[in-house]
Design a protein around this motif. Structure first.
Motif, mmCIF file in Angstrom:
data_model
loop_
_atom_site.group_PDB
_atom_site.id
_atom_site.type_symbol
_atom_site.label_atom_id
_atom_site.label_comp_id
_atom_site.label_asym_id
_atom_site.label_seq_id
_atom_site.Cartn_x
_atom_site.Cartn_y
_atom_site.Cartn_z
ATOM 1 N N UNK A 266 23.628 -60.179 -38.353
ATOM 2 C CA UNK A 266 24.922 -59.634 -38.164
ATOM 3 C C UNK A 266 25.824 -59.686 -39.171
ATOM 4 N N UNK A 267 25.783 -61.108 -39.780
ATOM 5 C CA UNK A 267 26.526 -61.417 -40.916
ATOM 6 C C UNK A 267 26.056 -60.903 -42.157
ATOM 7 N N UNK A 268 24.676 -61.008 -42.205
ATOM 8 C CA UNK A 268 23.926 -60.517 -43.709
ATOM 9 C C UNK A 268 24.247 -59.042 -43.745
ATOM 10 N N UNK A 269 24.061 -58.123 -42.451
ATOM 11 C CA UNK A 269 24.253 -56.889 -42.599
ATOM 12 C C UNK A 269 25.661 -56.351 -42.471
ATOM 13 N N UNK A 271 27.747 -56.328 -40.095
ATOM 14 C CA UNK A 271 27.980 -55.063 -39.008
ATOM 15 C C UNK A 271 29.427 -54.992 -38.404
ATOM 16 N N UNK A 272 30.150 -55.846 -38.769
ATOM 17 C CA UNK A 272 31.717 -56.012 -38.469
ATOM 18 C C UNK A 272 31.861 -56.441 -36.959
ATOM 19 N N UNK A 273 30.814 -57.051 -36.015
ATOM 20 C CA UNK A 273 31.162 -57.762 -35.092
ATOM 21 C C UNK A 273 29.973 -58.621 -34.729
ATOM 22 N N UNK A 274 30.109 -59.572 -33.914
ATOM 23 C CA UNK A 274 29.039 -60.475 -33.643
ATOM 24 C C UNK A 274 28.880 -60.842 -32.203
ATOM 25 N N UNK A 275 28.337 -60.128 -31.331
ATOM 26 C CA UNK A 275 28.071 -60.121 -30.116
ATOM 27 C C UNK A 275 27.453 -61.386 -29.906
#
Length: 394
Positions: A266-269, A271-275
């Motif tokens: 999620x951080x690498x891509x 995504x703007x959020x981290x569920x």
């Protein structure tokens, strides 16, 4: 079919053994001590790397993709920097195997990786063989049953389409299956995602179920089982019955670490959020809540069930150990015992594995059952039973 199986650890041994019931299987592992310790009734031929790879129809690779030991899940991890799996063992194995197989041999990786890893890290290493990605849905303690009764068989190809290689894998698995099983064929990335998101769905489901449990403890007059029993039968849209009993959090060597690795993605891509960060924090907060509840009785604590699930001896990712960690770190004077019953004195017992229940609990003790199934008996005489998650007053 002639099969080579690379990686005979706890999961690989049983998986290879089931395949050997219907195929000619040769196995290899770099760990010679592990090979020496194999049981005498192990039905897989043991060979060198060369004769495990040569003249085979397919070579399956079950090499570990481990996490840093600090990221197991038996202690808090959500505060640590997100980390991907360690692919060094898999990369080295693929390089060596490709050098030993005959040209055109099907090389199939079954190890868990994050989406994008196969195309980026693994496929460029294949110069001699043909490649396919084929992760398993198997769990410690039930590997052989899972091999014969998988929910699905996942096959990843470059294009996501049927091919000669997908047909070969169907010919490999069809003879061992005990029921009609669906094959899910997709791109490498789709199958990578299917595997890790399958696992993180289970973690998220347990966290949601245990959230209802937390509400029961806060609000009162709620039996969590009334709510979850109703939800688990709501199969038209949202769920099936598995993992629908609130209790300890998710555990093991796969599910918690998959969420940790997905935080990295999620951080690498961006995504703007981290569920996934939230999922791990929820898991830890739920363990913290249980620890606080156990501590209120102000007695030494006995946790029956140190392993991550009943019936096995593996403690990686153990949710009961996570509860114990919080107890000892919230109050260093409070002693926590695992899988043993002290000789005398009242204790607070927290039950994770009912197979470890003693013939007699020490009088004056408090027995906390997070699964709410323990019955009053001679063993519990002179003790108080608390059903964690059931706060009904009538």
């Amino acid at each position: 079919m002639k099969v080579g199986f690379i990686g005979l650890g706890k999961l690989g041994q049983d998986a290879a053994s089931v395949l050997a019931e219907k195929h000619e299987v040769t196995g290899y592992d770099i760990n010679t001590k592990l090979l020496n310790d194999l049981s005498t009734d192990f039905n897989v031929n043991i060979g060198s790397l060369d004769n495990t790879c040569k003249n085979k129809d397919v070579v399956l690779i079950a090499v570990q993709t481990p996490h840093d030991p600090k990221y197991g899940g038996e202690t808090p991890t959500s505060h640590l920097e997100p980390k991907d799996f360690d692919y060094s063992y898999l990369i080295e194995a693929v390089k060596n195997i490709d050098e030993h197989v005959n040209e055109g041999t099907l090389i199939s990786v079954i190890s868990t990786v994050l989406p994008g890893t196969v195309r980026r890290e693994i496929v460029p290493l294949i110069k001699n063989g043909k490649f396919i990605y084929n992760p398993y849905l198997i769990a410690q303690g039930t590997v052989k049953w899972d091999m014969r009764n998988p929910e699905m068989i996942m096959i990843g190809t470059s294009s996501g389409h049927e091919s000669r290689e997908t047909k070969m894998l169907k010919d490999l698995y069809d003879p061992i299956l005990e029921k009609n099983t669906r094959y899910e064929i997709g791109t490498w990335e789709e199958i990578e995602a299917l595997k890790v998101f399958y696992n993180t769905f289970i973690t998220a489901k347990l966290c949601l179920v245990n959230m209802i449990q937390d509400v029961a403890m806060k609000v009162g007059n709620i039996n969590v089982d009334v709510v979850t029993d109703a939800l688990k039968h709501s199969t038209q849209r949202i769920m099936g019955p598995s993992y629908m009993m609130a209790g300890f959090g998710d555990g093991g060597a796969c599910h918690p670490r998959d969420n940790i690795a997905l935080r990295h993605m999620a951080k690498r891509l961006n995504l703007g959020y981290d569920l996934f960060d939230s999922i791990m924090k929820v898991r830890e907060q739920q363990a913290y809540n249980m620890a606080r509840y156990v501590m209120q009785y102000q007695m030494p604590v006995v946790i029956l069930g140190k392993a991550f699930k009943p019936g096995i001896d593996q403690t990686i990712g153990s949710p009961s150990m996570l509860v114990g960690w919080y107890i000892e770190n919230l109050d260093s004077s409070m002693k926590v015992y695992y899988d043993q019953v002290p000789d005398e004195g009242a204790h607070t017992y927290l039950i994770h594995d009912k197979g470890l229940i003693p013939k007699q609990f020490n009088p004056g003790s408090c027995i906390i059952d997070p699964y709410r199934t323990l019955k009053h008996s001679d063993a519990t005489r002179h003790c108080v039973i608390k059903y964690y998650g059931n706060t009904r007053t009538k």
